[in-house]
Motif scaffolding. Sequence first.
Motif, mmCIF file in Angstrom:
data_model
loop_
_atom_site.group_PDB
_atom_site.id
_atom_site.type_symbol
_atom_site.label_atom_id
_atom_site.label_comp_id
_atom_site.label_asym_id
_atom_site.label_seq_id
_atom_site.Cartn_x
_atom_site.Cartn_y
_atom_site.Cartn_z
ATOM 1 N N LEU A 197 0.757 -1.231 0.169
ATOM 2 C CA LEU A 197 0.086 0.099 0.074
ATOM 3 C C LEU A 197 1.029 1.149 -0.052
ATOM 4 N N THR A 198 2.103 1.283 0.728
ATOM 5 C CA THR A 198 2.869 2.398 0.659
ATOM 6 C C THR A 198 3.417 2.652 -0.797
ATOM 7 N N ALA A 199 3.848 1.369 -1.403
ATOM 8 C CA ALA A 199 4.325 1.651 -2.757
ATOM 9 C C ALA A 199 3.176 2.107 -3.670
ATOM 10 N N LEU A 200 2.116 1.825 -3.660
ATOM 11 C CA LEU A 200 1.063 2.318 -4.371
ATOM 12 C C LEU A 200 0.851 3.732 -3.872
ATOM 13 N N ALA B 191 6.830 4.877 -11.449
ATOM 14 C CA ALA B 191 6.735 3.889 -10.169
ATOM 15 C C ALA B 191 6.354 2.418 -10.124
ATOM 16 N N ILE B 192 5.301 2.472 -10.901
ATOM 17 C CA ILE B 192 4.786 1.010 -11.236
ATOM 18 C C ILE B 192 5.807 0.001 -11.885
ATOM 19 N N ALA C 233 11.721 0.732 -4.548
ATOM 20 C CA ALA C 233 11.488 0.794 -5.984
ATOM 21 C C ALA C 233 10.488 1.789 -6.465
ATOM 22 N N ALA C 234 9.141 1.677 -5.818
ATOM 23 C CA ALA C 234 8.244 2.608 -6.225
ATOM 24 C C ALA C 234 8.651 3.891 -5.938
ATOM 25 N N GLY C 235 9.132 4.048 -4.766
ATOM 26 C CA GLY C 235 9.492 5.456 -4.237
ATOM 27 C C GLY C 235 10.336 6.209 -5.230
#
Length: 295
Positions: free
Chosen positions: A199-202, A213-214, A234-236
Motif C-alpha cells: 500500500l505504501t508503494a502504491l 513508479a509502477i 523501488a516505487a519510491g
Amino acid sequence: MWESIVCALLLDHLFGEPRRAHPLVAFGRYARWIETHLYADRFGRAPFAVFAAIAPWLLLAWALSRMELLQTLVGIVVLYLAIGLRSLREHALPVAAALEQEHMDDARRLVARIVSRDTADLDASQVAAAATESVLENGNDAVFAALFWFVVAGAAGVVLYRLANTLDAMWGYRNARYRRFGWFAARLDDALNGIPARLTALSYALAGHCRRAIACWRQQAAAWDSPNAGPVMAAGAGALGVRLGGRAPYDGHWHERPALGWGDAPDAQAIRRALHLLYRAVAIWLVALLLIGML
C-alpha cells in the motif's frame, strides 16, 4: 477512526517523538532483559521469546481499548507514539542542508544517525542516496504500517506491529548470534509489513510519477533482499525519478546492491523531494480513509 488518526498525526506534527521516557525505549530495555533470560541458539526458542516480549503489552493495550471511556484516548496516544513522521523530517532535512552547504563531514555524521551502513567514505551522492532510501523505507515502517494496523485492529494492532518491528531491529539479524534466536521476530515483521508495504508503494506511485513508479516496482523490487523494502523503495525511487541502490558499505565491506528507480543520481534535493512525496502520500491516505468512513 478518521478523527483519531488526524489527532495522532497532529500530535506528532506538534510535538514529535517524546524526548524522554519513550515507551519504545523502555520496551527495548525489557526486550534486552528477555534476551538475557531466554536466549538460546535454537530455532525453537525464538517464538517463545517473541511471545514473552510482546504479549504483556498487547494484552494491556487490548484491555485499555476495551474500556469505553478510554478507547478513543488510548487509540490516539498509542498511534501518536507509533508514528515517526516528524522524526523522519527532523533527521533527513539536516542531511540535505549539510549537503547543500558542502559540509561533507557533517552530512556523513548526520546520515549515520538514520542508516546502518558505514558512512565515513560516502561521497555526496551516496549520502543523499542513503538519506533518501531511509525516508522512503521508514515511511512504511514509521507511518503507513502503523496507520494500517490501527485501521485494522485499533490500538492493539498498532502495539503488535510496532513491538514486532522493534524486535526485528534488535534480533532479526542473520549472524551467528541471532540466526536462530531472531528468525521468528524477522518473519513476524515481514508478515505484518506485507500488505502495508505494498500500500505504501502504491501511495508513492499515486503521489509521484505513477507510471514510472509502477514500472520500477514490477521490474526491480523482486531483486531486493527484503520482500517488503523492495516494493517500497523501488516505487519510491521511480516516483521521484532518482537512481537508488547500488554500492554501499556495511561492516567494512562494500556490497553491490540491485539498482532501484530510474533517472539521475540523488542529491540534496532528492531528500527534500522524498519528504514531500511522503507527505503527499499521507494526504492520500487521509482522503481515502475519510471517503471510506463516509460510506
